[in-house]
Design an enzyme around this catalytic site. Structure first.
Site, PDB file in Angstrom:
ATOM      1  N   GLY A 173       7.707   0.539   5.762  1.00  0.00           N
ATOM      2  CA  GLY A 173       7.934   0.161   4.373  1.00  0.00           C
ATOM      3  C   GLY A 173       9.181  -0.694   4.245  1.00  0.00           C
ATOM      4  CE1 TYR A 226       5.809   8.925  -3.756  1.00  0.00           C
ATOM      5  CE2 TYR A 226       7.007   9.658  -5.712  1.00  0.00           C
ATOM      6  CZ  TYR A 226       6.984   8.989  -4.508  1.00  0.00           C
ATOM      7  OH  TYR A 226       8.113   8.371  -4.038  1.00  0.00           O
ATOM      8  CB  SER A 282       8.045  -5.779   3.241  1.00  0.00           C
ATOM      9  OG  SER A 282       7.539  -4.999   2.171  1.00  0.00           O
ATOM     10  NE  ARG A 283       7.603  -3.900  -2.894  1.00  0.00           N
ATOM     11  CZ  ARG A 283       6.980  -3.963  -4.059  1.00  0.00           C
ATOM     12  NH1 ARG A 283       7.166  -5.010  -4.837  1.00  0.00           N
ATOM     13  NH2 ARG A 283       6.171  -2.994  -4.440  1.00  0.00           N
ATOM     14  CB  ALA A 327       1.347  17.522  -3.751  1.00  0.00           C
ATOM     15  CB  ALA A 328       2.078  13.233  -0.671  1.00  0.00           C
ATOM     16  CE  LYS A 329       7.500   9.905  -0.467  1.00  0.00           C
ATOM     17  NZ  LYS A 329       7.888   9.222   0.803  1.00  0.00           N
ATOM     18  CG  ASN A 382      11.388   3.354   2.993  1.00  0.00           C
ATOM     19  OD1 ASN A 382      11.903   4.051   2.137  1.00  0.00           O
ATOM     20  ND2 ASN A 382      10.943   2.121   2.751  1.00  0.00           N
TER      21      ASN A 382
END
Length: 255
Positions: free
Chosen positions: A26, A158, A28-29, A160-162, A94
């Protein structure tokens, strides 16, 4: 955006990461690009990855396009990064994405959120471990969010995934510490990035507020600059943090 104060650039320790080889997913920006920039400024050789290069992608990094939503995509990306770098010492997981869903969250969205926000880190790390184990100073930082603790309903998938990412990170740290590989997590608050700001504006608008009103609640008086988490991540990757493993560092302006 309004703020009572602004980010004050800090001095980079010359050669702090000299000879170190890093992969930033992640990258690129936003936060990933800031992390890559900070590591390069400290002397590291860096591979950044995302699906597409952006204008903020550090030009002096090696950019490799890849999709980390599948196990095969993660393996190919790591293999290409190791080939480009000649090995690997540092890994920053990231990569992530959050999409707001008001109402029922589709099953496909749950699967996609788990793939990019959690399983991508698991898969990239598994593929990177053979190279990391050859490094005398290997370190991994996983990037999470404060939303993991009590996510609002539109971001339940989101959060839950984190939360899974943080639980796995703690387990991974215990597993890899005896091999000398340090694993730590940063748990971020509101950071002014293209994706993060768009997400915040959507959530704030649904509550009849503005992003500036939400930012004004941050105790330290300003929204995060991408360089804020980049400094924290650089510290955890550095030899200054050589006795820190299994930690979860909140980087959130006191929120």
């Amino acid at each position: 955006m309004t703020a009572t104060n602004v980010f004050v650039p800090t001095s980079v320790i010359p050669g702090e990461f000299a000879g170190r080889r890093a992969l930033v997913t992640g990258g690129s920006r936003g936060i990933g690009a800031a992390v890559a920039r900070r590591l390069i400024d400290g002397g590291a050789t860096v591979v950044t990855t995302a699906r597409d290069r952006a204008k903020d992608t550090p030009q002096d990094s090696t950019f490799i396009s890849g999709d980390l939503r599948t196990a095969e995509g993660a393996r190919r990306l790591v293999d290409a990064a190791v080939d480009a770098l000649g090995g690997l010492d540092l890994l920053v997981n990231n990569a992530g994405a959050a999409r707001v869903h008001f109402g029922e969250i589709p099953d496909a969205e749950w699967e996609d959120s788990l793939a990019i926000n959690f399983l991508s880190a698991v898969r990239v790390t598994a593929a990177a471990l053979p190279s990391l184990k050859e490094s005398p100073r290997a370190a991994i930082v996983n990037v999470s969010t404060g939303v993991s603790a009590k996510p609002p309903a539109p971001l339940a998938h989101y959060g839950a995934a984190k939360a899974a990412l943080e639980s796995w990170s703690a387990s991974l740290a215990a597993q890899l510490s005896p091999a000398g590989i340090r694993v730590n997590t940063v748990v971020l608050g509101m950071v002014d990035t293209p994706g993060g700001t768009e997400l915040l504006e959507t959530m704030a608008g649904a509550m009849g507020a503005s992003a500036e009103q939400v930012w004004s609640s941050i105790p330290l008086g300003r929204v995060g600059d991408p360089r804020d988490p980049a400094e924290a991540i650089a510290f955890l990757l550095s030899d200054r943090a050589q006795w820190i493993a299994g930690s979860s560092l909140a980087v959130n302006g006191g929120a």
